[in-house]
Every structure is written in C-alpha cells, then in structure tokens.
Design a protein around this motif. Structure first.
Motif, PDB file in Angstrom:
ATOM      1  N   MET A   1       0.842  -1.176   0.000  1.00  0.00           N
ATOM      2  CA  MET A   1       0.000   0.000   0.000  1.00  0.00           C
ATOM      3  C   MET A   1       0.888   1.241   0.000  1.00  0.00           C
ATOM      4  O   MET A   1       1.921   1.283   0.642  1.00  0.00           O
ATOM      5  N   LEU A   2       0.446   2.270  -0.731  1.00  0.00           N
ATOM      6  CA  LEU A   2       1.170   3.530  -0.793  1.00  0.00           C
ATOM      7  C   LEU A   2       0.435   4.588   0.019  1.00  0.00           C
ATOM      8  O   LEU A   2      -0.783   4.528   0.189  1.00  0.00           O
ATOM      9  N   TRP A   3       1.212   5.561   0.510  1.00  0.00           N
ATOM     10  CA  TRP A   3       0.666   6.619   1.350  1.00  0.00           C
ATOM     11  C   TRP A   3       1.102   7.979   0.825  1.00  0.00           C
ATOM     12  O   TRP A   3       2.210   8.140   0.329  1.00  0.00           O
ATOM     13  N   THR A   4       0.214   8.982   0.942  1.00  0.00           N
ATOM     14  CA  THR A   4       0.511  10.341   0.516  1.00  0.00           C
ATOM     15  C   THR A   4       0.079  11.319   1.599  1.00  0.00           C
ATOM     16  O   THR A   4      -0.866  11.061   2.345  1.00  0.00           O
ATOM     17  N   LYS A   5       0.787  12.415   1.689  1.00  0.00           N
ATOM     18  CA  LYS A   5       0.454  13.458   2.660  1.00  0.00           C
ATOM     19  C   LYS A   5       0.532  14.802   1.959  1.00  0.00           C
ATOM     20  O   LYS A   5       1.561  15.142   1.365  1.00  0.00           O
ATOM     21  N   ASN A   6      -0.554  15.558   2.010  1.00  0.00           N
ATOM     22  CA  ASN A   6      -0.616  16.876   1.369  1.00  0.00           C
ATOM     23  C   ASN A   6      -0.259  16.817  -0.118  1.00  0.00           C
ATOM     24  O   ASN A   6       0.380  17.713  -0.644  1.00  0.00           O
ATOM     25  N   GLY A   7      -0.652  15.755  -0.786  1.00  0.00           N
ATOM     26  CA  GLY A   7      -0.402  15.637  -2.212  1.00  0.00           C
ATOM     27  C   GLY A   7       0.994  15.177  -2.585  1.00  0.00           C
ATOM     28  O   GLY A   7       1.357  15.178  -3.752  1.00  0.00           O
ATOM     29  N   SER A   8       1.799  14.769  -1.596  1.00  0.00           N
ATOM     30  CA  SER A   8       3.166  14.341  -1.882  1.00  0.00           C
ATOM     31  C   SER A   8       3.185  13.094  -2.755  1.00  0.00           C
ATOM     32  O   SER A   8       2.206  12.353  -2.822  1.00  0.00           O
ATOM     33  N   ILE A   9       4.305  12.869  -3.408  1.00  0.00           N
ATOM     34  CA  ILE A   9       4.479  11.639  -4.177  1.00  0.00           C
ATOM     35  C   ILE A   9       4.312  10.475  -3.203  1.00  0.00           C
ATOM     36  O   ILE A   9       4.873  10.495  -2.110  1.00  0.00           O
ATOM     37  N   PRO A  10       3.533   9.467  -3.559  1.00  0.00           N
ATOM     38  CA  PRO A  10       3.273   8.365  -2.626  1.00  0.00           C
ATOM     39  C   PRO A  10       4.530   7.588  -2.226  1.00  0.00           C
ATOM     40  O   PRO A  10       5.450   7.405  -3.022  1.00  0.00           O
ATOM     41  N   TYR A  11       4.516   7.158  -0.957  1.00  0.00           N
ATOM     42  CA  TYR A  11       5.595   6.372  -0.371  1.00  0.00           C
ATOM     43  C   TYR A  11       5.031   5.066   0.171  1.00  0.00           C
ATOM     44  O   TYR A  11       3.850   4.975   0.480  1.00  0.00           O
ATOM     45  N   GLU A  12       5.916   4.086   0.344  1.00  0.00           N
ATOM     46  CA  GLU A  12       5.492   2.810   0.914  1.00  0.00           C
ATOM     47  C   GLU A  12       5.324   2.888   2.423  1.00  0.00           C
ATOM     48  O   GLU A  12       4.604   2.085   3.001  1.00  0.00           O
ATOM     49  N   THR A  13       5.998   3.842   3.070  1.00  0.00           N
ATOM     50  CA  THR A  13       5.883   4.014   4.515  1.00  0.00           C
ATOM     51  C   THR A  13       5.637   5.486   4.829  1.00  0.00           C
ATOM     52  O   THR A  13       5.897   6.350   4.006  1.00  0.00           O
ATOM     53  N   THR A  14       5.147   5.736   6.034  1.00  0.00           N
ATOM     54  CA  THR A  14       4.948   7.116   6.477  1.00  0.00           C
ATOM     55  C   THR A  14       6.039   7.458   7.477  1.00  0.00           C
ATOM     56  O   THR A  14       6.802   6.587   7.901  1.00  0.00           O
ATOM     57  N   ASP A  15       6.083   8.723   7.871  1.00  0.00           N
ATOM     58  CA  ASP A  15       7.049   9.122   8.894  1.00  0.00           C
ATOM     59  C   ASP A  15       6.438   9.099  10.292  1.00  0.00           C
ATOM     60  O   ASP A  15       7.036   9.559  11.251  1.00  0.00           O
ATOM     61  N   GLY A  16       5.221   8.573  10.404  1.00  0.00           N
ATOM     62  CA  GLY A  16       4.571   8.435  11.702  1.00  0.00           C
ATOM     63  C   GLY A  16       3.762   9.638  12.132  1.00  0.00           C
ATOM     64  O   GLY A  16       3.091   9.597  13.155  1.00  0.00           O
ATOM     65  N   GLU A  18       0.694  12.585  11.674  1.00  0.00           N
ATOM     66  CA  GLU A  18      -0.707  12.519  11.250  1.00  0.00           C
ATOM     67  C   GLU A  18      -0.884  13.109   9.857  1.00  0.00           C
ATOM     68  O   GLU A  18      -0.054  13.892   9.390  1.00  0.00           O
ATOM     69  N   GLY A  19      -1.972  12.743   9.200  1.00  0.00           N
ATOM     70  CA  GLY A  19      -2.323  13.338   7.912  1.00  0.00           C
ATOM     71  C   GLY A  19      -2.048  12.473   6.700  1.00  0.00           C
ATOM     72  O   GLY A  19      -2.373  12.873   5.587  1.00  0.00           O
ATOM     73  N   TRP A  20      -1.455  11.300   6.888  1.00  0.00           N
ATOM     74  CA  TRP A  20      -1.185  10.418   5.750  1.00  0.00           C
ATOM     75  C   TRP A  20      -2.472   9.742   5.310  1.00  0.00           C
ATOM     76  O   TRP A  20      -3.287   9.339   6.123  1.00  0.00           O
ATOM     77  N   GLN A  21      -2.647   9.624   3.986  1.00  0.00           N
ATOM     78  CA  GLN A  21      -3.824   8.980   3.426  1.00  0.00           C
ATOM     79  C   GLN A  21      -3.394   7.934   2.413  1.00  0.00           C
ATOM     80  O   GLN A  21      -2.357   8.079   1.771  1.00  0.00           O
ATOM     81  N   PRO A  22      -4.210   6.883   2.262  1.00  0.00           N
ATOM     82  CA  PRO A  22      -3.867   5.863   1.266  1.00  0.00           C
ATOM     83  C   PRO A  22      -3.857   6.461  -0.143  1.00  0.00           C
ATOM     84  O   PRO A  22      -4.644   7.343  -0.455  1.00  0.00           O
ATOM     85  N   ALA A  23      -2.933   5.994  -0.958  1.00  0.00           N
ATOM     86  CA  ALA A  23      -2.829   6.427  -2.353  1.00  0.00           C
ATOM     87  C   ALA A  23      -2.989   5.210  -3.252  1.00  0.00           C
ATOM     88  O   ALA A  23      -2.658   4.089  -2.852  1.00  0.00           O
ATOM     89  N   PRO A  24      -3.489   5.426  -4.465  1.00  0.00           N
ATOM     90  CA  PRO A  24      -3.619   4.292  -5.386  1.00  0.00           C
ATOM     91  C   PRO A  24      -2.245   3.748  -5.779  1.00  0.00           C
ATOM     92  O   PRO A  24      -1.257   4.486  -5.803  1.00  0.00           O
ATOM     93  N   ASP A  25      -2.197   2.448  -6.066  1.00  0.00           N
ATOM     94  CA  ASP A  25      -0.948   1.841  -6.521  1.00  0.00           C
ATOM     95  C   ASP A  25      -0.527   2.455  -7.855  1.00  0.00           C
ATOM     96  O   ASP A  25      -1.364   2.822  -8.682  1.00  0.00           O
ATOM     97  N   PRO A  40      -4.525  14.037  -7.009  1.00  0.00           N
ATOM     98  CA  PRO A  40      -4.478  12.811  -6.210  1.00  0.00           C
ATOM     99  C   PRO A  40      -4.411  11.545  -7.056  1.00  0.00           C
ATOM    100  O   PRO A  40      -4.946  10.513  -6.661  1.00  0.00           O
ATOM    101  N   GLN A  41      -3.762  11.586  -8.200  1.00  0.00           N
ATOM    102  CA  GLN A  41      -3.778  10.408  -9.063  1.00  0.00           C
ATOM    103  C   GLN A  41      -2.484  10.250  -9.856  1.00  0.00           C
ATOM    104  O   GLN A  41      -1.704  11.177  -9.981  1.00  0.00           O
ATOM    105  N   TRP A  42      -2.299   9.052 -10.380  1.00  0.00           N
ATOM    106  CA  TRP A  42      -1.204   8.775 -11.301  1.00  0.00           C
ATOM    107  C   TRP A  42      -1.664   9.124 -12.711  1.00  0.00           C
ATOM    108  O   TRP A  42      -2.810   8.885 -13.076  1.00  0.00           O
ATOM    109  N   ILE A  43      -0.771   9.681 -13.506  1.00  0.00           N
ATOM    110  CA  ILE A  43      -1.054  10.045 -14.891  1.00  0.00           C
ATOM    111  C   ILE A  43      -0.089   9.277 -15.788  1.00  0.00           C
ATOM    112  O   ILE A  43       1.111   9.241 -15.527  1.00  0.00           O
TER     113      ILE A  43
END
Length: 94
Positions: A1-16, A18-25, A40-43
C-alpha cells in the motif's frame, strides 16, 4: 500500500506523523509512456519531447506538452549610477 500526505508523491511508509492517506498503486506504463504523480492520481503520459534552443516543454493536464520560450524577458541594458545620484535616508524619512 502507498501513502501520501498533502499531495506528496506516494511512499510505501509514512514518517509516523498525522495526515497520511492511502494512495492508489502506481500503474505500469505501456511501452513508450511514463507515469507521473499529479495529486491525487497517477497520470500516464508521453515522455517530454527534446528541447530545442530557446524553448522547453511544459506539461499541462488539459493540454499535454506545450513548448514555451525560455527567454521570456528581453535583455535590459544595465544602467550605471554615480555616487552623487544616491542619497542616504534615515528610517524616519522613508
């Protein structure tokens, strides 16, 4: 699962924090295409064409690749001043 915060490029882990949301693979790009994240999407898009002198390509979601001039300001002559053209001002004079 990938995670994004404030529109950031998705990562596999968070920094712990608050504010991280799931991102599409991230999808696989077909041959000759590339994948970029535009929250909020891949193009999936064509790669940038080669730049030519004085121009560069910029990608716009609604328009695709657009060639823009890199020199948007005409050359301005540099004006020289002599020291008697300046005066010292105090803060109260401003």
């Amino acid at each position: 699962m990938l995670w994004t915060k404030n529109g950031s490029i998705p990562y596999e882990t968070t920094d712990g924090t608050e504010g991280w949301q799931p991102a599409p693979d991230k999808p696989e790009a077909p041959e000759g295409k590339e994948v970029i994240w535009v929250a909020p999407q891949w193009i999936i898009r064509d790669p940038a064409p080669a730049n030519r002198e004085g121009y560069q390509w910029a990608y716009f979601l609604n328009e695709g690749w657009v060639e823009l001039p890199t020199d948007t300001q005409a050359e301005q002559p540099i004006q020289s001043f002599t020291s008697d053209q300046f005066s010292n001002l105090t803060t109260a004079q401003l």
